[in-house]
Scaffold this active site. Structure first.
Site, PDB file in Angstrom:
ATOM      1  N   HIS A   1       1.687   4.182   7.322  1.00 20.91           N
ATOM      2  CA  HIS A   1       1.819   4.716   5.961  1.00 20.91           C
ATOM      3  C   HIS A   1       2.474   6.099   5.994  1.00 20.91           C
ATOM      4  CE1 HIS A   1      -1.593   1.832   5.835  1.00 20.91           C
ATOM      5  NE2 HIS A   1      -0.958   1.434   4.739  1.00 20.91           N
TER       6      HIS A   1
ATOM      7  N   ASP B   1      -0.489   7.564   9.782  1.00 20.15           N
ATOM      8  CA  ASP B   1      -1.307   6.804  10.724  1.00 20.15           C
ATOM      9  C   ASP B   1      -0.467   5.855  11.570  1.00 20.15           C
ATOM     10  OD1 ASP B   1      -0.517   4.992   8.826  1.00 20.15           O
ATOM     11  OD2 ASP B   1      -2.529   4.476   8.126  1.00 20.15           O
TER      12      ASP B   1
ATOM     13  N   SER C   1       0.815  -1.219   0.000  1.00 18.61           N
ATOM     14  CA  SER C   1       0.000   0.000   0.000  1.00 18.61           C
ATOM     15  C   SER C   1       0.847   1.266   0.000  1.00 18.61           C
ATOM     16  CB  SER C   1      -0.928   0.010   1.215  1.00 18.61           C
ATOM     17  OG  SER C   1      -0.189  -0.094   2.424  1.00 18.61           O
TER      18      SER C   1
END
Length: 274
Positions: A197, A194, A24
């Site tokens: 990330h 967060d 991600s």
């Protein structure tokens, strides 16, 4: 029809590629302010920067899909391999994404060897370690989803060291985010949105450290197609296709960027020297 006939007079332009392969953190890298978007902007008209990030993926799954992304016929100029944030999940809390450390290292090695087998030499590969984990911030994300904390920064560090070891073993470049983001005991939490990330500041950090590694691998590639100021108004085909009307080449070509045919030759020379 006339356009197709005339276009056939010029060789097809094949844009070199920089492939970003990861989880991600790579998938999100084309968001506004992302490090992938910054790389694409820096390489515009020289390379296509291709985002092949897959949120939630680990190296066990990445190893399986890599042959579907890269083959002998479309060898990229540079490949970044950026995994570990999911592999390093705690087995008891996140067994679906967790990959044991030894397997993680073997999977990275396997991917480097596969790339070599399809013409991507180790010198064109950049391994990127997982970034550090801000446990307090990530725990809030986990609790909000009804889970306990499923990652630890110390464990992410073990996977970062394993990634760096693979780079040493195979002679690839490595960008050790886990170490560099924590140098001099700096507050690395601002690099993370967060806890896991990258934030915009983290993306800036990533780009500033990745760009020097990529730049030296693509510096020989020419800018593709002439600058608009260098297109011959009276005979644009010569500038854009490398030949004039009916194959006629002007006796006095305009100064500036070489025509497309010359650029194709320059590109071939650059690619053959890799």
């Amino acid at each position: 029809m006339a356009l197709r006939v005339r276009a056939a007079g010029g060789s097809r332009l094949l844009w070199p590629r920089v492939l970003l392969f990861g989880d991600s953190i790579t998938q999100f890298s084309f968001q506004q302010g992302g490090w992938g978007a910054a790389l694409a902007d820096r390489l515009v008209r020289k390379c296509d920067v291709v985002n092949r990030g897959f949120s939630g993926y680990n190296t066990r799954w990445a190893k399986i899909i890599l042959p579907r992304l890269v083959g002998n016929e479309d060898s990229p100029e540079v490949v970044t391999i950026f995994f570990g944030a999911n592999d390093s999940s705690l087995r008891d809390e996140n067994p679906q994404q967790h990959v044991p450390l030894e397997e993680f290292e073997a999977n990275l090695s396997s991917m480097v060897r596969y790339l070599r087998s399809v013409g991507v030499a180790e010198s064109r590969v950049v391994l990127v370690t997982p970034p550090p984990l801000c446990e307090a911030a990530w725990e809030q994300q986990c609790l909000a989803q009804g889970h306990r904390l499923n990652r630890r920064n110390s464990v992410a560090g073990e996977y970062a060291r394993a990634c760096a070891q693979v780079a040493r073993d195979y002679g690839t470049e490595v960008l050790d985010l886990w170490t560099s983001m924590q140098e001099d005991n700096q507050d690395f939490s601002t690099y993370l949105s967060d806890g896991l990330h990258l934030s915009p500041k983290g993306s800036d950090f990533m780009f500033s450290h990745l760009w020097p590694l990529v730049e030296k691998k693509v510096s020989a590639l020419p800018l593709l197609l002439p600058d608009w100021k260098d297109v011959a108004v009276a005979d644009p085909e010569w500038s854009l296709l490398g030949q004039g009307e009916g194959g006629r080449v002007p006796t006095a070509p305009s100064a500036g960027c070489p025509p497309a045919g010359a650029q194709a030759e320059e590109m071939d020379r650059a690619l053959s020297s890799r």
